[in-house]
Write a protein that holds these residues in place. Structure first.
Motif, PDB file in Angstrom:
ATOM      1  N   ALA A 164       0.898  -1.126  -0.203  1.00 27.97           N
ATOM      2  CA  ALA A 164       0.058  -0.148   0.290  1.00 27.97           C
ATOM      3  C   ALA A 164       0.839   1.101   0.050  1.00 27.97           C
ATOM      4  O   ALA A 164       0.615   2.002  -0.576  1.00 27.97           O
ATOM      5  CB  ALA A 164      -1.571   0.631   1.083  1.00 27.97           C
ATOM      6  N   ILE A 165       2.167   1.282   0.651  1.00 25.26           N
ATOM      7  CA  ILE A 165       3.018   2.605   0.875  1.00 25.26           C
ATOM      8  C   ILE A 165       3.373   2.852  -0.455  1.00 25.26           C
ATOM      9  O   ILE A 165       3.808   3.745  -0.977  1.00 25.26           O
ATOM     10  CB  ILE A 165       3.553   2.641   2.303  1.00 25.26           C
ATOM     11  CG1 ILE A 165       2.797   2.288   3.195  1.00 25.26           C
ATOM     12  CG2 ILE A 165       4.700   3.404   1.712  1.00 25.26           C
ATOM     13  CD1 ILE A 165       4.320   1.937   4.724  1.00 25.26           C
ATOM     14  N   THR A 166       3.590   1.878  -1.101  1.00 28.16           N
ATOM     15  CA  THR A 166       4.488   1.528  -2.135  1.00 28.16           C
ATOM     16  C   THR A 166       4.229   1.658  -3.225  1.00 28.16           C
ATOM     17  O   THR A 166       4.521   2.769  -4.503  1.00 28.16           O
ATOM     18  CB  THR A 166       6.329   0.490  -2.001  1.00 28.16           C
ATOM     19  OG1 THR A 166       5.493  -0.613  -1.993  1.00 28.16           O
ATOM     20  CG2 THR A 166       6.900   0.626  -1.009  1.00 28.16           C
ATOM     21  N   THR A 167       2.863   0.854  -3.133  1.00 23.75           N
ATOM     22  CA  THR A 167       1.879   1.756  -5.133  1.00 23.75           C
ATOM     23  C   THR A 167       1.244   3.086  -4.311  1.00 23.75           C
ATOM     24  O   THR A 167       0.480   2.589  -5.878  1.00 23.75           O
ATOM     25  CB  THR A 167       1.529   0.139  -5.293  1.00 23.75           C
ATOM     26  OG1 THR A 167       0.542  -0.491  -4.098  1.00 23.75           O
ATOM     27  CG2 THR A 167       2.824  -0.915  -5.494  1.00 23.75           C
ATOM     28  N   LYS A 168       0.598   2.931  -3.539  1.00 20.08           N
ATOM     29  CA  LYS A 168      -0.626   3.481  -3.651  1.00 20.08           C
ATOM     30  C   LYS A 168       0.069   4.932  -2.762  1.00 20.08           C
ATOM     31  O   LYS A 168      -0.528   5.779  -3.068  1.00 20.08           O
ATOM     32  CB  LYS A 168      -1.710   2.965  -2.336  1.00 20.08           C
ATOM     33  CG  LYS A 168      -2.327   2.150  -2.946  1.00 20.08           C
ATOM     34  CD  LYS A 168      -3.620   1.596  -2.538  1.00 20.08           C
ATOM     35  CE  LYS A 168      -4.078   1.078  -3.644  1.00 20.08           C
ATOM     36  NZ  LYS A 168      -5.576  -0.105  -2.501  1.00 20.08           N
ATOM     37  N   LEU A 169       1.031   5.623  -1.741  1.00 18.30           N
ATOM     38  CA  LEU A 169       1.088   6.076  -1.274  1.00 18.30           C
ATOM     39  C   LEU A 169       1.954   7.044  -2.248  1.00 18.30           C
ATOM     40  O   LEU A 169       2.381   8.642  -2.879  1.00 18.30           O
ATOM     41  CB  LEU A 169       1.390   6.262   0.061  1.00 18.30           C
ATOM     42  CG  LEU A 169       0.929   5.778   1.294  1.00 18.30           C
ATOM     43  CD1 LEU A 169       1.500   5.935   2.419  1.00 18.30           C
ATOM     44  CD2 LEU A 169      -0.754   6.687   0.731  1.00 18.30           C
ATOM     45  N   TRP A 170       3.582   6.401  -2.432  1.00 17.06           N
ATOM     46  CA  TRP A 170       4.631   7.075  -3.216  1.00 17.06           C
ATOM     47  C   TRP A 170       4.172   7.611  -4.456  1.00 17.06           C
ATOM     48  O   TRP A 170       4.533   8.676  -4.253  1.00 17.06           O
ATOM     49  CB  TRP A 170       5.564   6.064  -3.828  1.00 17.06           C
ATOM     50  CG  TRP A 170       6.094   5.962  -2.363  1.00 17.06           C
ATOM     51  CD1 TRP A 170       7.345   4.619  -2.536  1.00 17.06           C
ATOM     52  CD2 TRP A 170       7.015   6.071  -1.507  1.00 17.06           C
ATOM     53  NE1 TRP A 170       8.016   4.299  -1.441  1.00 17.06           N
ATOM     54  CE2 TRP A 170       7.573   5.676  -0.274  1.00 17.06           C
ATOM     55  CE3 TRP A 170       5.721   6.704  -0.310  1.00 17.06           C
ATOM     56  CZ2 TRP A 170       8.138   5.379   1.070  1.00 17.06           C
ATOM     57  CZ3 TRP A 170       6.275   7.331   0.838  1.00 17.06           C
ATOM     58  CH2 TRP A 170       7.295   6.093   1.161  1.00 17.06           C
ATOM     59  N   PRO A 171       3.222   7.067  -5.326  1.00 15.84           N
ATOM     60  CA  PRO A 171       2.627   7.576  -6.408  1.00 15.84           C
ATOM     61  C   PRO A 171       1.985   8.634  -6.568  1.00 15.84           C
ATOM     62  O   PRO A 171       1.681   9.502  -7.424  1.00 15.84           O
ATOM     63  CB  PRO A 171       1.855   6.437  -6.554  1.00 15.84           C
ATOM     64  CG  PRO A 171       2.193   5.482  -7.008  1.00 15.84           C
ATOM     65  CD  PRO A 171       2.649   6.002  -5.484  1.00 15.84           C
ATOM     66  N   LEU A 172       1.514   9.296  -5.417  1.00 12.39           N
ATOM     67  CA  LEU A 172       1.320  10.503  -5.470  1.00 12.39           C
ATOM     68  C   LEU A 172       1.821  11.522  -5.750  1.00 12.39           C
ATOM     69  O   LEU A 172       1.532  12.889  -5.653  1.00 12.39           O
ATOM     70  CB  LEU A 172       0.868  10.580  -3.491  1.00 12.39           C
ATOM     71  CG  LEU A 172      -0.813   9.933  -3.608  1.00 12.39           C
ATOM     72  CD1 LEU A 172      -1.309   9.793  -2.552  1.00 12.39           C
ATOM     73  CD2 LEU A 172      -1.764   9.765  -4.566  1.00 12.39           C
ATOM     74  N   GLY A 173       3.396  11.622  -5.164  1.00 15.30           N
ATOM     75  CA  GLY A 173       4.073  12.649  -5.207  1.00 15.30           C
ATOM     76  C   GLY A 173       5.258  12.521  -4.023  1.00 15.30           C
ATOM     77  O   GLY A 173       4.591  12.623  -3.155  1.00 15.30           O
ATOM     78  N   ASP A 174       6.922  12.738  -4.380  1.00 18.07           N
ATOM     79  CA  ASP A 174       7.487  13.446  -2.953  1.00 18.07           C
ATOM     80  C   ASP A 174       6.926  14.679  -2.879  1.00 18.07           C
ATOM     81  O   ASP A 174       7.407  14.222  -1.755  1.00 18.07           O
ATOM     82  CB  ASP A 174       9.121  12.788  -3.545  1.00 18.07           C
ATOM     83  CG  ASP A 174       9.668  12.450  -3.859  1.00 18.07           C
ATOM     84  OD1 ASP A 174       8.431  10.826  -3.862  1.00 18.07           O
ATOM     85  OD2 ASP A 174      10.473  12.063  -4.701  1.00 18.07           O
ATOM     86  N   ASP A 175       6.580  15.190  -3.027  1.00 21.06           N
ATOM     87  CA  ASP A 175       5.909  16.502  -2.256  1.00 21.06           C
ATOM     88  C   ASP A 175       4.938  16.523  -1.503  1.00 21.06           C
ATOM     89  O   ASP A 175       4.870  17.907  -0.636  1.00 21.06           O
ATOM     90  CB  ASP A 175       6.116  17.931  -3.723  1.00 21.06           C
ATOM     91  CG  ASP A 175       4.682  17.701  -4.606  1.00 21.06           C
ATOM     92  OD1 ASP A 175       4.728  16.138  -4.564  1.00 21.06           O
ATOM     93  OD2 ASP A 175       3.872  18.636  -4.965  1.00 21.06           O
ATOM     94  N   VAL A 176       4.265  15.725  -0.926  1.00 23.85           N
ATOM     95  CA  VAL A 176       3.219  15.276  -0.181  1.00 23.85           C
ATOM     96  C   VAL A 176       3.363  15.663   0.928  1.00 23.85           C
ATOM     97  O   VAL A 176       4.342  14.454   0.928  1.00 23.85           O
ATOM     98  CB  VAL A 176       1.995  14.403  -0.894  1.00 23.85           C
ATOM     99  CG1 VAL A 176       0.846  14.052   0.492  1.00 23.85           C
ATOM    100  CG2 VAL A 176       1.880  14.119  -2.258  1.00 23.85           C
ATOM    101  N   THR A 177       2.986  16.677   1.409  1.00 27.27           N
ATOM    102  CA  THR A 177       3.505  16.065   3.181  1.00 27.27           C
ATOM    103  C   THR A 177       2.211  15.793   4.024  1.00 27.27           C
ATOM    104  O   THR A 177       0.400  15.800   3.242  1.00 27.27           O
ATOM    105  CB  THR A 177       3.209  17.826   4.001  1.00 27.27           C
ATOM    106  OG1 THR A 177       4.017  18.592   3.262  1.00 27.27           O
ATOM    107  CG2 THR A 177       3.461  18.272   5.534  1.00 27.27           C
ATOM    108  N   PHE A 178       2.474  14.972   4.829  1.00 26.40           N
ATOM    109  CA  PHE A 178       1.766  13.698   5.388  1.00 26.40           C
ATOM    110  C   PHE A 178       1.294  14.461   6.398  1.00 26.40           C
ATOM    111  O   PHE A 178       2.638  14.432   7.329  1.00 26.40           O
ATOM    112  CB  PHE A 178       1.878  12.259   5.419  1.00 26.40           C
ATOM    113  CG  PHE A 178       2.646  11.876   5.506  1.00 26.40           C
ATOM    114  CD1 PHE A 178       2.819  11.014   6.973  1.00 26.40           C
ATOM    115  CD2 PHE A 178       4.191  11.851   4.787  1.00 26.40           C
ATOM    116  CE1 PHE A 178       3.632  10.429   7.145  1.00 26.40           C
ATOM    117  CE2 PHE A 178       4.869  10.918   5.471  1.00 26.40           C
ATOM    118  CZ  PHE A 178       5.951  10.191   6.508  1.00 26.40           C
ATOM    119  N   ILE A 179       0.287  14.073   7.431  1.00 25.39           N
ATOM    120  CA  ILE A 179       0.430  13.948   8.480  1.00 25.39           C
ATOM    121  C   ILE A 179       0.059  12.423   9.161  1.00 25.39           C
ATOM    122  O   ILE A 179      -0.738  11.436   9.051  1.00 25.39           O
ATOM    123  CB  ILE A 179      -0.782  14.878   9.465  1.00 25.39           C
ATOM    124  CG1 ILE A 179      -0.369  16.373   9.476  1.00 25.39           C
ATOM    125  CG2 ILE A 179      -0.811  14.729  10.779  1.00 25.39           C
ATOM    126  CD1 ILE A 179      -1.252  17.120   9.675  1.00 25.39           C
TER     127      ILE A 179
END
Length: 233
Positions: A181-196
Protein backbone atom coordinates in the motif's frame (compact mmCIF):
# COMPACT_ATOMS: atom_id res chain seq x y z
CA UNK A 1 4.84 36.65 -7.66
CA UNK A 2 3.43 35.49 -4.29
CA UNK A 3 2.00 32.01 -3.91
CA UNK A 4 -1.69 31.70 -3.18
CA UNK A 5 -2.49 30.19 0.23
CA UNK A 6 -3.38 26.50 0.36
CA UNK A 7 -7.09 25.72 -0.04
CA UNK A 8 -7.21 23.92 3.29
CA UNK A 9 -6.34 24.59 6.89
CA UNK A 10 -4.96 21.95 9.24
CA UNK A 11 -4.69 21.68 13.02
CA UNK A 12 -3.45 18.70 15.05
CA UNK A 13 -4.69 17.90 18.56
CA UNK A 14 -3.03 14.89 20.25
CA UNK A 15 -5.58 12.79 22.16
CA UNK A 16 -5.69 9.64 24.33
CA UNK A 17 -2.79 8.27 26.40
CA UNK A 18 -1.31 7.09 23.07
CA UNK A 19 -1.02 10.71 21.83
CA UNK A 20 -2.92 10.08 18.62
CA UNK A 21 -2.85 12.97 16.14
CA UNK A 22 -6.51 13.88 15.85
CA UNK A 23 -6.52 16.17 12.81
CA UNK A 24 -8.94 18.99 12.07
CA UNK A 25 -9.01 19.97 8.39
CA UNK A 26 -11.10 22.70 6.83
CA UNK A 27 -11.93 24.46 3.58
CA UNK A 28 -10.56 27.99 3.81
CA UNK A 29 -13.30 29.42 1.57
CA UNK A 30 -16.27 28.05 3.48
CA UNK A 31 -14.65 27.35 6.88
CA UNK A 32 -16.36 23.96 6.93
CA UNK A 33 -14.32 21.43 8.86
CA UNK A 34 -13.93 17.69 9.35
CA UNK A 35 -12.40 15.99 12.35
CA UNK A 36 -10.24 13.03 11.36
CA UNK A 37 -9.93 10.33 14.04
CA UNK A 38 -11.51 11.75 17.20
CA UNK A 39 -10.11 9.13 19.55
CA UNK A 40 -11.12 10.96 22.74
CA UNK A 41 -11.41 14.44 24.33
CA UNK A 42 -14.54 15.25 22.33
CA UNK A 43 -15.46 18.41 24.25
CA UNK A 44 -11.94 19.76 23.85
CA UNK A 45 -11.96 19.04 20.13
CA UNK A 46 -15.29 20.80 19.67
CA UNK A 47 -13.93 23.78 21.61
CA UNK A 48 -10.91 23.90 19.29
CA UNK A 49 -13.20 23.91 16.26
CA UNK A 50 -15.22 26.78 17.73
CA UNK A 51 -12.09 28.75 18.65
CA UNK A 52 -10.89 28.51 15.03
CA UNK A 53 -14.22 29.92 13.84
CA UNK A 54 -15.05 26.73 11.95
CA UNK A 55 -18.30 24.93 11.25
CA UNK A 56 -17.92 21.21 11.87
CA UNK A 57 -19.31 19.31 8.90
CA UNK A 58 -18.19 15.67 9.21
CA UNK A 59 -16.34 13.02 11.20
CA UNK A 60 -13.81 11.00 9.18
CA UNK A 61 -12.20 7.79 10.44
CA UNK A 62 -9.03 6.19 9.06
CA UNK A 63 -9.32 2.88 10.93
CA UNK A 64 -11.06 1.19 13.81
CA UNK A 65 -8.47 1.24 16.58
CA UNK A 66 -9.50 2.77 19.89
CA UNK A 67 -7.14 5.75 19.84
CA UNK A 68 -8.46 6.81 16.43
CA UNK A 69 -12.15 6.00 16.66
CA UNK A 70 -12.99 5.79 20.37
CA UNK A 71 -14.67 9.20 20.54
CA UNK A 72 -16.60 9.00 17.27
CA UNK A 73 -19.88 7.81 18.81
CA UNK A 74 -19.83 10.59 21.42
CA UNK A 75 -18.98 13.20 18.80
CA UNK A 76 -21.83 12.04 16.59
CA UNK A 77 -24.19 12.12 19.56
CA UNK A 78 -23.20 15.70 20.42
CA UNK A 79 -23.17 17.08 16.86
CA UNK A 80 -25.59 14.95 14.85
CA UNK A 81 -22.95 14.60 12.13
CA UNK A 82 -22.24 11.65 9.89
CA UNK A 83 -19.37 9.28 10.64
CA UNK A 84 -17.59 8.59 7.36
CA UNK A 85 -15.16 5.68 7.11
CA UNK A 86 -13.23 3.56 7.48
CA UNK A 87 -13.46 0.63 5.02
CA UNK A 88 -15.95 -2.04 6.06
CA UNK A 89 -13.15 -4.56 6.68
CA UNK A 90 -12.48 -2.72 9.97
CA UNK A 91 -15.91 -3.50 11.45
CA UNK A 92 -14.10 -6.19 13.47
CA UNK A 93 -12.00 -3.51 15.20
CA UNK A 94 -14.86 -1.04 15.70
CA UNK A 95 -16.86 -3.71 17.52
CA UNK A 96 -13.88 -4.26 19.85
CA UNK A 97 -13.56 -0.58 20.88
CA UNK A 98 -15.24 -1.08 24.31
CA UNK A 99 -12.90 -3.99 25.07
CA UNK A 100 -9.91 -1.94 23.96
CA UNK A 101 -11.11 0.84 26.25
CA UNK A 102 -10.99 -1.44 29.27
CA UNK A 103 -7.40 -2.36 28.43
CA UNK A 104 -6.26 1.26 28.05
CA UNK A 105 -8.18 2.80 30.95
CA UNK A 106 -10.82 4.47 28.75
CA UNK A 107 -14.04 2.76 29.90
CA UNK A 108 -16.43 5.30 28.33
CA UNK A 109 -15.54 4.71 24.67
CA UNK A 110 -18.16 3.08 22.46
CA UNK A 111 -18.45 1.24 19.19
CA UNK A 112 -20.54 2.69 16.35
CA UNK A 113 -21.83 2.01 12.88
CA UNK A 114 -20.47 4.45 10.28
CA UNK A 115 -23.00 6.41 8.28
CA UNK A 116 -20.92 5.56 5.23
CA UNK A 117 -18.22 2.96 4.75
CA UNK A 118 -15.45 3.99 2.37
CA UNK A 119 -13.78 2.12 -0.48
CA UNK A 120 -10.66 2.69 -2.55
CA UNK A 121 -11.27 5.42 -5.11
CA UNK A 122 -14.10 7.11 -3.22
CA UNK A 123 -14.07 10.86 -2.65
CA UNK A 124 -15.37 12.99 0.21
CA UNK A 125 -16.09 16.69 -0.01
CA UNK A 126 -15.55 19.41 2.54
CA UNK A 127 -16.85 22.83 1.55
CA UNK A 128 -15.30 23.48 -1.85
CA UNK A 129 -12.50 20.92 -1.40
CA UNK A 130 -12.42 17.32 -2.57
CA UNK A 131 -10.49 14.57 -0.83
CA UNK A 132 -9.51 11.25 -2.37
CA UNK A 133 -9.84 8.05 -0.37
CA UNK A 134 -7.21 5.33 -0.71
CA UNK A 135 -7.70 1.94 0.92
CA UNK A 136 -4.35 1.06 2.48
CA UNK A 137 -4.68 -2.24 4.36
CA UNK A 138 -1.95 -3.83 6.41
CA UNK A 139 -1.97 -2.18 9.83
CA UNK A 140 -5.68 -3.00 9.87
CA UNK A 141 -7.63 -4.56 7.00
CA UNK A 142 -9.92 -1.57 6.52
CA UNK A 143 -7.48 1.32 6.91
CA UNK A 144 -8.03 4.30 4.59
CA UNK A 145 -6.16 7.56 4.09
CA UNK A 146 -7.45 10.98 3.01
CA UNK A 147 -5.60 12.93 0.30
CA UNK A 148 -6.19 16.48 -0.92
CA UNK A 149 -4.47 16.70 -4.28
CA UNK A 150 -4.68 20.48 -4.63
CA UNK A 151 -2.98 21.11 -1.29
CA UNK A 152 -0.53 18.19 -1.72
CA UNK A 153 -1.55 16.95 1.73
CA UNK A 154 -2.54 13.59 3.21
CA UNK A 155 -3.68 12.29 6.56
CA UNK A 156 -2.39 8.71 6.62
CA UNK A 157 -3.37 7.42 10.06
CA UNK A 158 -1.14 4.53 11.12
CA UNK A 159 0.01 3.50 7.64
CA UNK A 160 3.24 5.52 7.66
CA UNK A 161 5.22 7.57 10.19
CA UNK A 162 8.28 9.73 10.12
CA UNK A 163 10.99 7.06 10.17
CA UNK A 164 8.67 4.10 10.65
CA UNK A 165 5.56 2.27 9.45
CA UNK A 166 2.44 0.89 11.09
CA UNK A 167 2.63 -2.14 13.32
CA UNK A 168 1.49 -5.41 11.82
CA UNK A 169 1.45 -7.62 14.90
CA UNK A 170 -2.29 -7.19 15.46
CA UNK A 171 -5.04 -9.68 14.54
CA UNK A 172 -5.81 -9.37 10.81
CA UNK A 173 -2.68 -7.27 10.14
CA UNK A 174 -0.67 -8.00 6.99
CA UNK A 175 2.91 -6.76 6.70
CA UNK A 176 3.20 -7.43 2.98
CA UNK A 177 -0.07 -5.63 2.27
CA UNK A 178 1.14 -2.60 4.24
CA UNK A 179 4.39 -2.36 2.28
CA UNK A 180 2.45 -2.74 -0.96
CA UNK A 181 0.00 0.00 0.00
CA UNK A 182 2.78 2.44 0.88
CA UNK A 183 4.83 1.82 -2.24
CA UNK A 184 2.04 1.45 -4.80
CA UNK A 185 -0.55 3.90 -3.45
CA UNK A 186 1.26 6.56 -1.41
CA UNK A 187 4.54 6.99 -3.28
CA UNK A 188 2.85 7.64 -6.68
CA UNK A 189 1.04 10.63 -5.16
CA UNK A 190 4.35 12.52 -5.25
CA UNK A 191 7.44 13.21 -3.17
CA UNK A 192 6.17 16.71 -2.41
CA UNK A 193 3.11 15.49 -0.48
CA UNK A 194 3.18 16.47 3.18
CA UNK A 195 1.50 13.97 5.48
CA UNK A 196 0.33 13.90 9.05
CA UNK A 197 0.58 10.42 10.59
CA UNK A 198 -1.48 9.00 13.39
CA UNK A 199 1.33 9.65 15.87
CA UNK A 200 4.43 11.81 15.92
CA UNK A 201 5.69 14.58 13.63
CA UNK A 202 4.67 15.26 10.04
CA UNK A 203 6.91 14.45 7.09
CA UNK A 204 6.80 14.19 3.31
CA UNK A 205 6.62 11.13 1.11
CA UNK A 206 9.88 12.18 -0.51
CA UNK A 207 11.71 12.32 2.83
CA UNK A 208 10.45 8.87 3.75
CA UNK A 209 11.47 7.45 0.38
CA UNK A 210 14.97 8.71 1.08
CA UNK A 211 15.41 7.87 4.76
CA UNK A 212 12.72 5.58 6.20
CA UNK A 213 14.50 2.36 7.24
CA UNK A 214 11.45 0.23 6.44
CA UNK A 215 10.14 1.61 3.13
CA UNK A 216 12.81 3.84 1.63
CA UNK A 217 13.69 3.05 -1.96
CA UNK A 218 16.96 1.55 -0.72
CA UNK A 219 15.24 -0.58 1.93
CA UNK A 220 12.73 -1.92 -0.54
CA UNK A 221 15.55 -3.17 -2.76
CA UNK A 222 16.76 -5.36 0.10
CA UNK A 223 15.27 -8.59 1.44
CA UNK A 224 13.99 -9.69 3.82
CA UNK A 225 12.08 -6.56 4.78
CA UNK A 226 12.36 -5.73 8.48
CA UNK A 227 9.36 -5.16 10.67
CA UNK A 228 9.27 -2.52 13.40
CA UNK A 229 9.89 -4.16 16.78
CA UNK A 230 7.39 -1.75 18.34
CA UNK A 231 5.68 1.47 17.53
CA UNK A 232 2.45 3.44 17.71
CA UNK A 233 -0.74 1.49 17.93
Amino acid sequence: MSQSPPPIGVAVVPVTPLQQNCTIVWCRKTMKAAIIDPGASVDGLLATVAKQGLTLDAIWITHGHLDHAGGAAEMQEKTGLEIIGPHEADQFWIEKIPMQGQLYGMPDVRSFTPTRWLADGDTVTLGETTWEVLHCPGHTPGHVIFFNREARFAQVGDVLFQGSIGRTDFPMSDHGALLNAITTKLWPLGDDVTFIPGHGPHSTFGAERRTNPYVSDAAMRQAPIARPASGPS
